[in-house]
Write a protein that holds these residues in place. Sequence first.
Motif, mmCIF file in Angstrom:
data_model
loop_
_atom_site.group_PDB
_atom_site.id
_atom_site.type_symbol
_atom_site.label_atom_id
_atom_site.label_comp_id
_atom_site.label_asym_id
_atom_site.label_seq_id
_atom_site.Cartn_x
_atom_site.Cartn_y
_atom_site.Cartn_z
ATOM 1 N N ARG A 120 -5.521 4.484 9.446
ATOM 2 C CA ARG A 120 -5.132 5.898 9.330
ATOM 3 C C ARG A 120 -4.004 6.047 8.324
ATOM 4 O O ARG A 120 -3.122 6.885 8.492
ATOM 5 C CB ARG A 120 -4.700 6.421 10.698
ATOM 6 C CG ARG A 120 -5.766 6.306 11.758
ATOM 7 C CD ARG A 120 -6.590 7.569 11.836
ATOM 8 N NE ARG A 120 -7.774 7.441 12.660
ATOM 9 C CZ ARG A 120 -7.830 7.522 13.970
ATOM 10 N NH1 ARG A 120 -6.729 7.718 14.646
ATOM 11 N NH2 ARG A 120 -8.976 7.410 14.602
ATOM 12 N N THR A 121 -4.029 5.203 7.302
ATOM 13 C CA THR A 121 -3.032 5.303 6.236
ATOM 14 C C THR A 121 -3.689 5.936 5.016
ATOM 15 O O THR A 121 -4.896 6.101 4.976
ATOM 16 C CB THR A 121 -2.486 3.912 5.836
ATOM 17 O OG1 THR A 121 -3.503 3.189 5.124
ATOM 18 C CG2 THR A 121 -2.021 3.122 7.052
ATOM 19 N N GLY A 122 -2.881 6.256 4.032
ATOM 20 C CA GLY A 122 -3.402 6.781 2.780
ATOM 21 C C GLY A 122 -3.785 5.676 1.812
ATOM 22 O O GLY A 122 -4.174 5.949 0.684
ATOM 23 N N GLN A 123 -3.688 4.436 2.241
ATOM 24 C CA GLN A 123 -3.983 3.293 1.377
ATOM 25 C C GLN A 123 -5.278 2.618 1.807
ATOM 26 O O GLN A 123 -5.703 2.742 2.946
ATOM 27 C CB GLN A 123 -2.866 2.249 1.481
ATOM 28 C CG GLN A 123 -1.508 2.741 1.119
ATOM 29 C CD GLN A 123 -0.479 1.671 1.354
ATOM 30 O OE1 GLN A 123 -0.572 0.580 0.824
ATOM 31 N NE2 GLN A 123 0.514 1.990 2.165
ATOM 32 N N HIS A 124 -5.859 1.896 0.878
ATOM 33 C CA HIS A 124 -6.998 1.052 1.255
ATOM 34 C C HIS A 124 -6.406 -0.260 1.764
ATOM 35 O O HIS A 124 -5.943 -1.092 0.995
ATOM 36 C CB HIS A 124 -7.920 0.786 0.065
ATOM 37 C CG HIS A 124 -8.974 -0.219 0.400
ATOM 38 N ND1 HIS A 124 -10.021 0.069 1.230
ATOM 39 C CD2 HIS A 124 -9.107 -1.520 0.067
ATOM 40 C CE1 HIS A 124 -10.774 -1.003 1.375
ATOM 41 N NE2 HIS A 124 -10.228 -1.989 0.670
ATOM 42 N N ILE A 125 -6.375 -0.400 3.079
ATOM 43 C CA ILE A 125 -5.850 -1.615 3.706
ATOM 44 C C ILE A 125 -6.989 -2.257 4.479
ATOM 45 O O ILE A 125 -7.620 -1.614 5.314
ATOM 46 C CB ILE A 125 -4.670 -1.306 4.645
ATOM 47 C CG1 ILE A 125 -3.509 -0.736 3.825
ATOM 48 C CG2 ILE A 125 -4.241 -2.550 5.403
ATOM 49 C CD1 ILE A 125 -2.332 -0.276 4.662
ATOM 50 N N ASP A 126 -7.254 -3.503 4.167
ATOM 51 C CA ASP A 126 -8.294 -4.243 4.872
ATOM 52 C C ASP A 126 -7.714 -4.683 6.209
ATOM 53 O O ASP A 126 -7.073 -5.730 6.311
ATOM 54 C CB ASP A 126 -8.731 -5.441 4.033
ATOM 55 C CG ASP A 126 -9.851 -6.238 4.671
ATOM 56 O OD1 ASP A 126 -10.331 -5.837 5.754
ATOM 57 O OD2 ASP A 126 -10.239 -7.264 4.092
ATOM 58 N N THR A 127 -7.909 -3.865 7.231
ATOM 59 C CA THR A 127 -7.325 -4.157 8.541
ATOM 60 C C THR A 127 -7.905 -5.426 9.150
ATOM 61 O O THR A 127 -7.267 -6.042 10.003
ATOM 62 C CB THR A 127 -7.510 -2.971 9.502
ATOM 63 O OG1 THR A 127 -8.896 -2.659 9.598
ATOM 64 C CG2 THR A 127 -6.739 -1.754 9.022
ATOM 65 N N GLU A 128 -9.099 -5.813 8.729
ATOM 66 C CA GLU A 128 -9.665 -7.067 9.237
ATOM 67 C C GLU A 128 -8.833 -8.260 8.784
ATOM 68 O O GLU A 128 -8.852 -9.302 9.425
ATOM 69 C CB GLU A 128 -11.120 -7.215 8.811
ATOM 70 C CG GLU A 128 -12.032 -6.284 9.579
ATOM 71 C CD GLU A 128 -13.500 -6.499 9.274
ATOM 72 O OE1 GLU A 128 -13.868 -7.617 8.856
ATOM 73 O OE2 GLU A 128 -14.262 -5.550 9.461
ATOM 74 N N ASN A 129 -8.111 -8.094 7.697
ATOM 75 C CA ASN A 129 -7.212 -9.150 7.249
ATOM 76 C C ASN A 129 -6.142 -9.427 8.297
ATOM 77 O O ASN A 129 -5.770 -10.575 8.540
ATOM 78 C CB ASN A 129 -6.541 -8.729 5.935
ATOM 79 C CG ASN A 129 -6.644 -9.771 4.872
ATOM 80 O OD1 ASN A 129 -6.837 -10.947 5.153
ATOM 81 N ND2 ASN A 129 -6.497 -9.345 3.644
#
Length: 183
Positions: free
Chosen positions: A73-82
């Motif tokens: 739910r951020t404004g960034q592309h964050i690979d949460t699976e990382n």
Amino acid sequence: MFRLSAMLIGLLAISSCSHNVEEIDPNDPENINLAFGFDDLKTIANDMTQSFLGSNAWGGDRPRVTFGGIANRTGQHIDTENITDTIRTSLIQSQKFTVLANTQGIGEINSEVAYQQSGAVDLASAAEIGKQLGAEYVFYGRFTEIRKERSGTAAAWYKFTLNAVNTQTRQIVWAEEQEIAKK
């Protein structure tokens, strides 16, 4: 003369596009901007892991766990699976949990089981249908950010929330939040 000028222009263009690449120590902090970075990932993953390794919320000697989704739910592309990959690796290495494949790996597992049951594999060594383990706990969570800017100063606040739910009872048995703030 024209060829010499073209070569000089080409060399100047190439030299002006060169970049200096420097190898850095992945254990050194890299706070160079407000964006979520690798040191933030390591901090969150380590703190979360230590929290649930120290928790008494788990039943059994080596509880069976799996990871569900982490909503970005951020404004960034964050690979949460990382983040969950790092946590999962720590849990496996702790040998205190039996970590099961999550939905990301189920497709691959099902394909392999189907192949083994197709008759192409000796049934004595083939995986048996109905023998997979079920998870006692499922981890899921959310990653959020709030950004503010005033008088040329910018700040970012990140919160990573992770929950563990008992699959039998639907009871949330463990929850943790980790925050990172940058200015």
